[in-house]
Design an enzyme around this catalytic site. Structure first.
Site, mmCIF file in Angstrom:
data_model
loop_
_atom_site.group_PDB
_atom_site.id
_atom_site.type_symbol
_atom_site.label_atom_id
_atom_site.label_comp_id
_atom_site.label_asym_id
_atom_site.label_seq_id
_atom_site.Cartn_x
_atom_site.Cartn_y
_atom_site.Cartn_z
ATOM 1 N N ARG A 247 47.379 39.934 33.852
ATOM 2 C CA ARG A 247 47.387 38.496 33.625
ATOM 3 C C ARG A 247 48.827 37.996 33.610
ATOM 4 N NH1 ARG A 247 42.987 38.796 35.100
ATOM 5 N NH2 ARG A 247 41.032 38.178 34.072
ATOM 6 N N GLU A 276 47.974 29.324 37.919
ATOM 7 C CA GLU A 276 47.476 29.647 39.256
ATOM 8 C C GLU A 276 46.700 28.472 39.834
ATOM 9 O OE1 GLU A 276 45.251 33.254 38.801
ATOM 10 O OE2 GLU A 276 47.045 34.448 38.341
ATOM 11 N N HIS A 295 46.395 36.720 43.385
ATOM 12 C CA HIS A 295 45.355 37.160 42.455
ATOM 13 C C HIS A 295 44.117 37.649 43.208
ATOM 14 C CE1 HIS A 295 43.756 36.588 38.079
ATOM 15 N NE2 HIS A 295 43.421 37.765 38.595
#
Length: 342
Positions: A247, A276, A295
């Site tokens: 994370r 994000e 991601h």
């Protein structure tokens, strides 16, 4: 099966196809399925800020993702809600303590495909950094002169530090055990008696100061946000690399930019970020010693095949009053089963 069982499936642009498939399958089994509203990122670009309270008042199970915040106030207002299901591993967007207070079970999707793929991807990034994959590609793509001094280094004989030793962290350690590397790990709740023979537990500051590669695999909590702050980043060797597939909030991103820009560490591979998607003007995009992925570095076909299976199983078990396949708050199960049984 009672027709009144009602499921709310929220939206997420990264998983929308899987969420559609899950919704269709649940409907085919006779459940009433509603879809959540379109998501609207907050100013920080991190969590959906749509008010979900009108959607949850008559819902038994909500299928959510980490893009939607499930707050204490929201859960308290959802009197009928029995369970929350996440299709993937992360559950950071729910107030887990509040879920316990409201006797709501939380399930997620740490399938073998999920944590094994992320472990493989993390090792891939470690090797890509060590072997300067970015720089080597640039030489060919940009017709650059071959360097007189090689940047690539072997992983053999190096020290790898793993921060967080759950399923993914253990998977990385397992994959490195025959690489002739030393592996040190740090976790807040590490049981040194249950470590593999080739792994040694150490304090976090020591791990950062001795490791040639630091790989992050911790869950993000309020307690460990910015776990790698500027002081800790500066403990790392100038020749060391940082990998984050966990994370983004585990790292103080502004401090990391400064450390990378000043070449106080050799480089980083980052798949997750504090906000994000990563802003188009973010300074991380300008640094030559950084590998960036959006991601999705560990997202494989196998993971997406497994997501609907696990999610549907979790939802249907909760609706039957049975413990879900993968439970995030198992300590709540006895009390929860009393509630749903009543």
């Amino acid at each position: 099966m009672p027709l009144q069982d009602r499921v709310l499936v929220l939206r997420d642009f990264m998983l929308e196809t899987s969420l559609d498939d899950i919704s269709d399958e649940l409907r085919s089994r006779g459940y009433h399925v509603e879809r959540g509203p379109q998501i609207f990122p907050s100013a920080e670009g991190e969590r959906n800020v749509t008010d979900l309270s009108p959607y949850l008042h008559d819902i038994d199970v909500v299928l959510s993702t980490n893009r939607t915040k499930l707050s204490k106030e929201l859960l308290a207002s959802a009197k009928r809600l029995k369970g929350i299901v996440y299709p993937a591993i992360g559950t950071e967007s729910v107030d887990l303590e509040a879920a316990n207070d409201c006797t709501i079970i939380v399930a997620h999707g740490p399938t073998p495909e999920n944590f094994n793929a992320l472990a493989e991807a993390s090792v891939m990034l470690i090797l890509s950094l060590m072997y300067d994959l970015n720089g080597t590609q640039r030489i060919l793509r940009e017709n650059l002169a071959r360097p007189t001094e090689m940047r690539a280094r072997m992983l053999k004989g190096k020290m790898v530090g793993i921060v967080g030793f759950g399923r993914i962290g253990r998977g990385v350690a397992e994959r490195l055990q025959n690489w002739d590397v030393d592996v040190v790990v740090y976790s807040r709740h590490l049981d040194s008696n249950k470590l593999p023979a080739h792994v040694r537990g150490v304090p976090l500051d020591e791990l950062l100061s001795v490791s040639d590669v630091v790989s992050l695999h911790a869950t993000l909590t309020n307690e460990n946000r910015h776990l790698l702050n500027e002081r800790r980043l500066r403990l790392m060797k100038r020749t060391a690399y940082l990998v984050n597939t966990a994370r983004g909030g585990l790292i103080d991103e502004a401090a990391l930019v400064r450390v990378l820009r000043n070449e106080e560490i050799a480089g980083a591979a980052l798949d997750t970020f504090e906000h994000e998607p990563l802003d188009k003007e973010h300074p991380l995009r300008t640094l030559p010693n950084v590998m960036l992925t959006p991601h999705m570095v560990g997202l494989t076909r196998e993971i997406f095949d497994a997501i609907p299976v696990a999610a549907i199983e979790n939802v249907t078990r909760i609706l039957r009053g049975v413990a879900p396949l993968y439970c995030k708050n198992p300590e709540l199960l006895p009390l929860w089963q009393q509630r749903v049984g009543a």
